[in-house]
Design a protein around this motif. Structure first.
Motif, PDB file in Angstrom:
ATOM      1  N   HIS A  37      21.628  -8.203 -34.662  1.00 41.03           N
ATOM      2  CA  HIS A  37      21.178  -9.478 -35.212  1.00 41.03           C
ATOM      3  C   HIS A  37      19.706  -9.473 -35.608  1.00 41.03           C
ATOM      4  O   HIS A  37      19.224 -10.483 -36.135  1.00 41.03           O
ATOM      5  N   ARG A  38      19.015  -8.359 -35.335  1.00 36.45           N
ATOM      6  CA  ARG A  38      17.590  -8.256 -35.618  1.00 36.45           C
ATOM      7  C   ARG A  38      16.830  -9.425 -35.007  1.00 36.45           C
ATOM      8  O   ARG A  38      15.989 -10.079 -35.632  1.00 36.45           O
ATOM      9  N   ALA A  39      17.146  -9.691 -33.750  1.00 38.56           N
ATOM     10  CA  ALA A  39      16.546 -10.825 -33.048  1.00 38.56           C
ATOM     11  C   ALA A  39      16.652 -10.615 -31.544  1.00 38.56           C
ATOM     12  O   ALA A  39      17.490  -9.828 -31.062  1.00 38.56           O
ATOM     13  N   TRP A  40      15.808 -11.302 -30.809  1.00 40.52           N
ATOM     14  CA  TRP A  40      15.913 -11.358 -29.360  1.00 40.52           C
ATOM     15  C   TRP A  40      16.977 -12.379 -28.977  1.00 40.52           C
ATOM     16  O   TRP A  40      16.973 -13.506 -29.478  1.00 40.52           O
ATOM     17  N   LEU A  41      17.888 -12.001 -28.096  1.00 36.50           N
ATOM     18  CA  LEU A  41      18.913 -12.914 -27.577  1.00 36.50           C
ATOM     19  C   LEU A  41      18.478 -13.379 -26.198  1.00 36.50           C
ATOM     20  O   LEU A  41      18.338 -12.571 -25.275  1.00 36.50           O
TER      21      LEU A  41
END
Length: 416
Positions: A37-41
């Motif tokens: 997701h190219r993001a921090w979860l």
């Protein structure tokens, strides 16, 4: 733990039941960088709550995408680089909406909008909402064939309520639903080669909606009524007021945010009750439980799975350093099932108290229309339970493959 952590929040498995994935992330990697997701979860309740108050995490999440696309000169298949793409024009129209701005712009817009969302104004809609739900259910209770409660009740109700509250003509509610669907193509649609077509459709819908709301604003300026739009135009005491552009943006935001969220809340709540017959019987036996029941249904399987934030300054969450320019996905569904905050979080308990869920966010960006969504959900779920005493699930629901929303395509039930 051995093996790779599952962090794909899209796809059929995550759409049908994301909670095992949430639990794995929450336990083993509560603040996790996802290449997928190219993001921090962010999945723990404590970290999600802290993120809502962290000024390093910006809610101004449309403008960076728009600026990046302009800087990179990106176009989608079928779009020309010679002029602003449909994608850019759609994003430009959404960039100033209150829900995707930060202070001081957000503070001003929310203050000016607050008067239209007064509790008594929303409470005054209860009788009308009940009438609308009963009218929709009249078509459900007349037959014996399975019916889709999303199509028949959960989907049409919110658009009709919003149209009513804005003072629009009742016959325009189908147009409201269509515009909301076009906006959803951008906010919740998947990527790929359909992007250009999707954004062209959304742009066409936005243009039509923009013209409609401008005419409605002009009519209410000339002849104010008791509706919410008239209240937004009147604003608060003082010289500041919403411009026509801001009023149109506020109407669009009310339509889109209120429609998608409330549809999901109603449908997910009904499904949770059908899958927990003991709690359904408990609700039928004790009408006084209905307000608490709505809060538990929102916690258990709420309408929004993920809220996005952009990082504007270095910060720390759960012991992880997060850098400017990165994205953070606040996974509300995971936070609302965190065993460190909720006893037996995977159990539906309609009497749960306290119940500090974050289904509608938290802090300055908490959903301004949350009370209206709660009222519609409470009334719709209650009337369905009352008027369909023998209803039962007719088929497993089909879930939309979306990152942000927890939404069903359909919810087929036997009405009796």
């Amino acid at each position: 733990m051995t093996g790779a952590i599952t962090d794909d929040l899209l796809g059929a498995a995550a759409a049908a039941d994301p909670y095992p994935i949430y639990a794995e992330l929450r336990e083993h990697a509560p603040v996790h960088w996802s290449e997928r997701h190219r993001a921090w979860l962010v999945t723990r309740y404590t970290d999600v709550a802290a993120a809502f108050a962290d000024k390093a995490l910006s809610n101004d999440r449309v403008r960076p995408v728009l600026e990046r696309r302009r800087a990179e000169g990106k176009t989608s298949p079928g779009e020309s680089a010679a002029a602003p793409s449909a994608s850019e024009r759609v994003l430009a129209m959404m960039a100033d909406w209150m829900v995707v701005t930060d202070p001081p712009a957000h503070t001003r817009l929310r203050k000016l909008a607050a008067g239209a969302f007064k509790g008594q104004r929303v409470s005054a809609m209860d009788e009308r909402i009940t009438t609308l739900v009963d009218e929709l259910l009249d078509g459900v209770t007349t037959g014996t064939d399975p019916v889709d409660l999303v199509a028949e009740v959960a989907y049409p109700l919110p658009a009709t309520v919003i149209a009513t509250m804005l003072g629009a003509a009742p016959e325009d509610r189908d147009r409201f639903r269509d515009w909301s669907d076009e906006l959803a193509l951008v906010a919740f649609g998947a990527g790929g080669e359909a992007r250009a077509e999707r954004h062209e459709r959304a742009l066409a819908g936005l243009r039509e909606m923009d013209g409609y709301f401008r005419e409605l604003v002009a009519a209410r300026r000339a002849e104010p009524g008791e509706d919410m739009l008239s209240a937004l135009i009147a604003g608060r005491e003082g010289t500041d007021a919403l411009s026509d552009d801001e009023l149109v943006g506020m109407c669009a935001l009310l339509l889109f945010a209120g429609h998608e969220t409330t549809t999901n809340s109603i449908a997910n709540g009904v499904l949770a009750l059908l899958r927990n017959p003991g709690e359904l019987a408990r609700l039928r036996a004790d009408p006084e439980l209905r307000n608490a029941a709505v809060e538990e249904l929102l916690r258990f399987d709420g309408p929004i799975k993920v809220l996005n934030r952009w990082v504007v300054a270095e910060t720390s969450l759960g012991g992880r350093t997060i850098s400017p320019g990165e994205r953070v996905h606040l996974v509300l569904g995971a936070a609302n099932r965190d065993p460190e905050r909720f006893t037996d979080p995977d159990v539906l308990d309609l009497g749960r108290s306290p119940n500090p869920h974050v289904a509608f966010g938290k802090g300055i960006h908490a959903c301004i229309g949350a009370q209206l969504a709660r009222s519609e959900t409470r009334i719709a779920v209650s009337r369905i339970v009352d008027r369909l005493p023998g209803f039962a699930l007719a088929a497993e629901p089909e879930w939309k493959d979306a990152l942000a929303s927890r939404a069903m395509e359909s919810l087929w039930v036997h009405p009796a």
